[in-house]
Scaffold this motif. Structure first.
Motif, PDB file in Angstrom:
ATOM      1  N   HIS A   1       0.836  -1.205   0.000  1.00  0.00           N
ATOM      2  CA  HIS A   1       0.000   0.000   0.000  1.00  0.00           C
ATOM      3  C   HIS A   1       0.870   1.254   0.000  1.00  0.00           C
ATOM      4  CE1 HIS A   1      -3.834  -2.079   0.855  1.00  0.00           C
ATOM      5  NE2 HIS A   1      -3.090  -2.910   1.566  1.00  0.00           N
ATOM      6  N   LEU A   2       0.375   2.309  -0.626  1.00  0.00           N
ATOM      7  CA  LEU A   2       1.099   3.573  -0.659  1.00  0.00           C
ATOM      8  C   LEU A   2       1.062   4.262   0.704  1.00  0.00           C
ATOM      9  CD1 LEU A   2      -0.108   5.255  -3.996  1.00  0.00           C
ATOM     10  CD2 LEU A   2       2.033   4.023  -3.595  1.00  0.00           C
ATOM     11  N   ASN A   3       2.231   4.765   1.133  1.00  0.00           N
ATOM     12  CA  ASN A   3       2.238   5.598   2.327  1.00  0.00           C
ATOM     13  C   ASN A   3       1.980   7.057   1.935  1.00  0.00           C
ATOM     14  OD1 ASN A   3       4.767   6.954   1.714  1.00  0.00           O
ATOM     15  ND2 ASN A   3       5.865   5.139   2.446  1.00  0.00           N
ATOM     16  N   ASN A   4       1.868   7.915   2.933  1.00  0.00           N
ATOM     17  CA  ASN A   4       1.524   9.319   2.675  1.00  0.00           C
ATOM     18  C   ASN A   4       2.506   9.988   1.723  1.00  0.00           C
ATOM     19  OD1 ASN A   4      -0.591   9.042   4.496  1.00  0.00           O
ATOM     20  ND2 ASN A   4       0.590   9.851   6.213  1.00  0.00           N
ATOM     21  N   GLN A   5       3.804   9.766   1.962  1.00  0.00           N
ATOM     22  CA  GLN A   5       4.811  10.430   1.145  1.00  0.00           C
ATOM     23  C   GLN A   5       4.814   9.896  -0.280  1.00  0.00           C
ATOM     24  OE1 GLN A   5       6.605  13.182   2.111  1.00  0.00           O
ATOM     25  NE2 GLN A   5       6.930  13.225  -0.107  1.00  0.00           N
ATOM     26  N   GLU A   6       4.611   8.593  -0.424  1.00  0.00           N
ATOM     27  CA  GLU A   6       4.548   8.014  -1.776  1.00  0.00           C
ATOM     28  C   GLU A   6       3.356   8.566  -2.557  1.00  0.00           C
ATOM     29  OE1 GLU A   6       6.615   3.642  -0.957  1.00  0.00           O
ATOM     30  OE2 GLU A   6       4.500   3.985  -0.457  1.00  0.00           O
ATOM     31  N   SER A   7       2.239   8.756  -1.872  1.00  0.00           N
ATOM     32  CA  SER A   7       1.066   9.341  -2.529  1.00  0.00           C
ATOM     33  C   SER A   7       1.342  10.779  -2.937  1.00  0.00           C
ATOM     34  CB  SER A   7      -0.140   9.285  -1.595  1.00  0.00           C
ATOM     35  OG  SER A   7      -0.486   7.949  -1.312  1.00  0.00           O
ATOM     36  N   ALA A   8       2.017  11.515  -2.058  1.00  0.00           N
ATOM     37  CA  ALA A   8       2.373  12.900  -2.377  1.00  0.00           C
ATOM     38  C   ALA A   8       3.337  12.951  -3.550  1.00  0.00           C
ATOM     39  CB  ALA A   8       2.980  13.569  -1.153  1.00  0.00           C
ATOM     40  N   ASP A   9       4.315  12.040  -3.560  1.00  0.00           N
ATOM     41  CA  ASP A   9       5.280  11.989  -4.665  1.00  0.00           C
ATOM     42  C   ASP A   9       4.588  11.671  -5.986  1.00  0.00           C
ATOM     43  OD1 ASP A   9       7.295  12.539  -2.864  1.00  0.00           O
ATOM     44  OD2 ASP A   9       7.962  10.453  -2.681  1.00  0.00           O
ATOM     45  N   LEU A  10       3.593  10.802  -5.945  1.00  0.00           N
ATOM     46  CA  LEU A  10       2.806  10.491  -7.140  1.00  0.00           C
ATOM     47  C   LEU A  10       2.047  11.725  -7.608  1.00  0.00           C
ATOM     48  CD1 LEU A  10       1.232   8.735  -9.208  1.00  0.00           C
ATOM     49  CD2 LEU A  10      -0.242   8.019  -7.330  1.00  0.00           C
ATOM     50  N   LEU A  11       1.445  12.427  -6.675  1.00  0.00           N
ATOM     51  CA  LEU A  11       0.648  13.600  -7.001  1.00  0.00           C
ATOM     52  C   LEU A  11       1.481  14.668  -7.714  1.00  0.00           C
ATOM     53  CD1 LEU A  11      -2.285  14.496  -6.627  1.00  0.00           C
ATOM     54  CD2 LEU A  11      -1.622  15.486  -4.422  1.00  0.00           C
ATOM     55  N   ILE A  12       2.732  14.796  -7.311  1.00  0.00           N
ATOM     56  CA  ILE A  12       3.632  15.775  -7.932  1.00  0.00           C
ATOM     57  C   ILE A  12       3.784  15.507  -9.432  1.00  0.00           C
ATOM     58  CG2 ILE A  12       6.040  16.554  -8.038  1.00  0.00           C
ATOM     59  CD1 ILE A  12       6.212  16.114  -5.038  1.00  0.00           C
ATOM     60  N   LYS A  13       3.739  14.238  -9.811  1.00  0.00           N
ATOM     61  CA  LYS A  13       3.982  13.846 -11.198  1.00  0.00           C
ATOM     62  C   LYS A  13       2.749  13.978 -12.094  1.00  0.00           C
ATOM     63  CE  LYS A  13       7.503  10.536  -9.713  1.00  0.00           C
ATOM     64  NZ  LYS A  13       7.877   9.107  -9.616  1.00  0.00           N
ATOM     65  N   LEU A  14       1.611  14.293 -11.501  1.00  0.00           N
ATOM     66  CA  LEU A  14       0.371  14.355 -12.267  1.00  0.00           C
ATOM     67  C   LEU A  14       0.056  15.774 -12.723  1.00  0.00           C
ATOM     68  CD1 LEU A  14      -2.004  12.125 -10.064  1.00  0.00           C
ATOM     69  CD2 LEU A  14      -0.447  11.408 -11.888  1.00  0.00           C
ATOM     70  N   ASP A  15      -0.660  15.869 -13.838  1.00  0.00           N
ATOM     71  CA  ASP A  15      -1.250  17.132 -14.253  1.00  0.00           C
ATOM     72  C   ASP A  15      -2.506  17.325 -13.406  1.00  0.00           C
ATOM     73  OD1 ASP A  15      -2.568  19.246 -15.405  1.00  0.00           O
ATOM     74  OD2 ASP A  15      -2.851  18.292 -17.364  1.00  0.00           O
ATOM     75  N   VAL A  16      -2.466  18.278 -12.480  1.00  0.00           N
ATOM     76  CA  VAL A  16      -3.608  18.521 -11.599  1.00  0.00           C
ATOM     77  C   VAL A  16      -4.293  19.849 -11.926  1.00  0.00           C
ATOM     78  CG1 VAL A  16      -2.682  17.109  -9.725  1.00  0.00           C
ATOM     79  CG2 VAL A  16      -2.110  19.546  -9.830  1.00  0.00           C
ATOM     80  N   SER A  17      -4.074  20.348 -13.120  1.00  0.00           N
ATOM     81  CA  SER A  17      -4.604  21.664 -13.493  1.00  0.00           C
ATOM     82  C   SER A  17      -6.135  21.697 -13.524  1.00  0.00           C
ATOM     83  CB  SER A  17      -4.047  22.096 -14.850  1.00  0.00           C
ATOM     84  OG  SER A  17      -4.413  21.174 -15.868  1.00  0.00           O
ATOM     85  N   LEU A  18      -6.771  20.534 -13.684  1.00  0.00           N
ATOM     86  CA  LEU A  18      -8.232  20.479 -13.738  1.00  0.00           C
ATOM     87  C   LEU A  18      -8.856  19.989 -12.433  1.00  0.00           C
ATOM     88  CD1 LEU A  18      -8.638  18.842 -17.288  1.00  0.00           C
ATOM     89  CD2 LEU A  18      -8.792  21.276 -16.699  1.00  0.00           C
ATOM     90  N   LEU A  19      -8.027  19.737 -11.432  1.00  0.00           N
ATOM     91  CA  LEU A  19      -8.482  19.050 -10.218  1.00  0.00           C
ATOM     92  C   LEU A  19      -9.466  19.890  -9.403  1.00  0.00           C
ATOM     93  CD1 LEU A  19      -7.866  16.267  -8.964  1.00  0.00           C
ATOM     94  CD2 LEU A  19      -6.210  17.415  -7.478  1.00  0.00           C
ATOM     95  N   GLN A  20     -10.637  19.313  -9.156  1.00  0.00           N
ATOM     96  CA  GLN A  20     -11.662  19.954  -8.325  1.00  0.00           C
ATOM     97  C   GLN A  20     -11.819  19.293  -6.970  1.00  0.00           C
ATOM     98  OE1 GLN A  20     -15.432  20.263 -10.421  1.00  0.00           O
ATOM     99  NE2 GLN A  20     -14.413  20.574 -12.393  1.00  0.00           N
ATOM    100  N   HIS A  21     -11.461  18.020  -6.894  1.00  0.00           N
ATOM    101  CA  HIS A  21     -11.602  17.266  -5.642  1.00  0.00           C
ATOM    102  C   HIS A  21     -10.382  16.367  -5.447  1.00  0.00           C
ATOM    103  CE1 HIS A  21     -15.930  18.267  -5.321  1.00  0.00           C
ATOM    104  NE2 HIS A  21     -15.965  18.072  -6.636  1.00  0.00           N
ATOM    105  N   LEU A  22      -9.908  16.308  -4.215  1.00  0.00           N
ATOM    106  CA  LEU A  22      -8.831  15.396  -3.842  1.00  0.00           C
ATOM    107  C   LEU A  22      -9.193  14.781  -2.500  1.00  0.00           C
ATOM    108  CD1 LEU A  22      -5.988  14.167  -4.204  1.00  0.00           C
ATOM    109  CD2 LEU A  22      -5.056  16.251  -3.137  1.00  0.00           C
ATOM    110  N   VAL A  23      -9.293  13.443  -2.471  1.00  0.00           N
ATOM    111  CA  VAL A  23      -9.707  12.748  -1.261  1.00  0.00           C
ATOM    112  C   VAL A  23      -8.673  11.672  -0.920  1.00  0.00           C
ATOM    113  CG1 VAL A  23     -11.507  11.396  -0.141  1.00  0.00           C
ATOM    114  CG2 VAL A  23     -12.140  13.112  -1.836  1.00  0.00           C
ATOM    115  N   ALA A  24      -8.177  11.709   0.309  1.00  0.00           N
ATOM    116  CA  ALA A  24      -7.278  10.667   0.809  1.00  0.00           C
ATOM    117  C   ALA A  24      -8.114   9.475   1.262  1.00  0.00           C
ATOM    118  CB  ALA A  24      -6.441  11.200   1.968  1.00  0.00           C
TER     119      ALA A  24
END
Length: 257
Positions: free
Chosen positions: A191-214
């Motif tokens: 399973h992804l830990n918090n930092q791994e999820s954050a590192d993944l998020l950095i690599k994504l195009d989030v320009s259209l993001l309206q919702h983010l749920v952990a």
């Protein structure tokens, strides 16, 4: 019509996510008992008879435990990979509409376009999904031990993300789990830990993001505060903007505009 989504609950004790467009209601996984699922659906204003079907990610009990019973009781179709079906053949033996999906091929359920994608997890043929109404995209990623270029490409440009933040690495390694379980949870097929999820998020195009749920937070090895802090920091938003899917309540309906 708008694309909406809500959670019945998320964590090691059971998972289910509801995605809706118009009269199409798709349940992603069902790891709760039959009556519990009905109760949780009612909390979101939905009756089981309204469901268009169930999409399954993999065969672990917290995701698939209640799927067959719900499908059998309400005559619902089920979509899952060949590997997932092969690993639990008896559970779905008497269900009429069981559809094996190609993990590389988009398919439709009513008004929803459903795109599966493979993830590294300790299951037979695990997938996660992106849901779309043709204009807006909801990306869901839980139960993966690591990211891949394919995952990053698939989730880039989504309008909403439900993203696994299973554990805090320090809490996991310093906690009470036996060494073998720590290695499984924290390994590349866990399973992804918090930092791994954050590192993944950095690599994504989030320009259209309206919702983010952990999502899929561990009771023993994480806190909502740690998960939210990790995600909000990398995209530069207020911590209050990041949602959390809880085990007991999930989260209420969210709408992508």
């Amino acid at each position: 019509m708008t694309l909406r989504f809500a959670s019945l609950g998320s964590g090691s004790e059971g998972n289910a996510l509801l995605v809706a467009v118009g009269k199409t209601y798709v349940l992603l996984d069902c790891g709760f008992g039959l009556q519990d699922t009905i109760t949780r659906l009612a909390r979101l204003g939905v009756e089981p008879e309204q469901l268009s079907g169930i999409a399954v990610t993999h065969e672990h009990g917290d995701h698939i435990g209640g799927a067959a019973k719900l499908a059998r009781k309400f005559n619902l179709p089920v979509w899952l990979t060949h590997g997932t079906l092969r690993s639990t053949p008896k559970a779905f033996a008497n269900i009429e509409r069981v559809h094996e999906i190609d993990p590389h091929q988009t398919f439709s359920i009513g008004d929803l376009h459903v795109t599966p994608y493979l993830v590294p997890h300790d299951a037979a043929e695990p997938v996660q999904f992106v849901f779309s109404d043709g204009a807006r995209r909801l990306g869901v990623l839980t139960d993966t031990g690591s990211s891949t270029p394919h995952i990053e490409q698939t989730l880039s440009g989504c309008h909403a993300l439900v993203l696994e933040c299973n554990h805090d690495s320090d809490m996991l390694m310093g906690g009470e789990y036996p060494a073998s379980l720590k290695q499984r949870v924290g390994g590349r097929f866990g399973h992804l830990n918090n930092q791994e999820s954050a590192d993944l998020l950095i690599k994504l195009d989030v320009s259209l993001l309206q919702h983010l749920v952990a999502a899929h937070l561990s009771r023993k090895n994480n806190t909502p505060e740690l998960a939210v802090r990790a995600l909000s920091k990398v995209i530069g938003c207020e911590e209050s903007w990041v949602g959390v899917a809880t085990q007991e309540e999930g989260f209420a309906w969210r709408e992508i505009v």
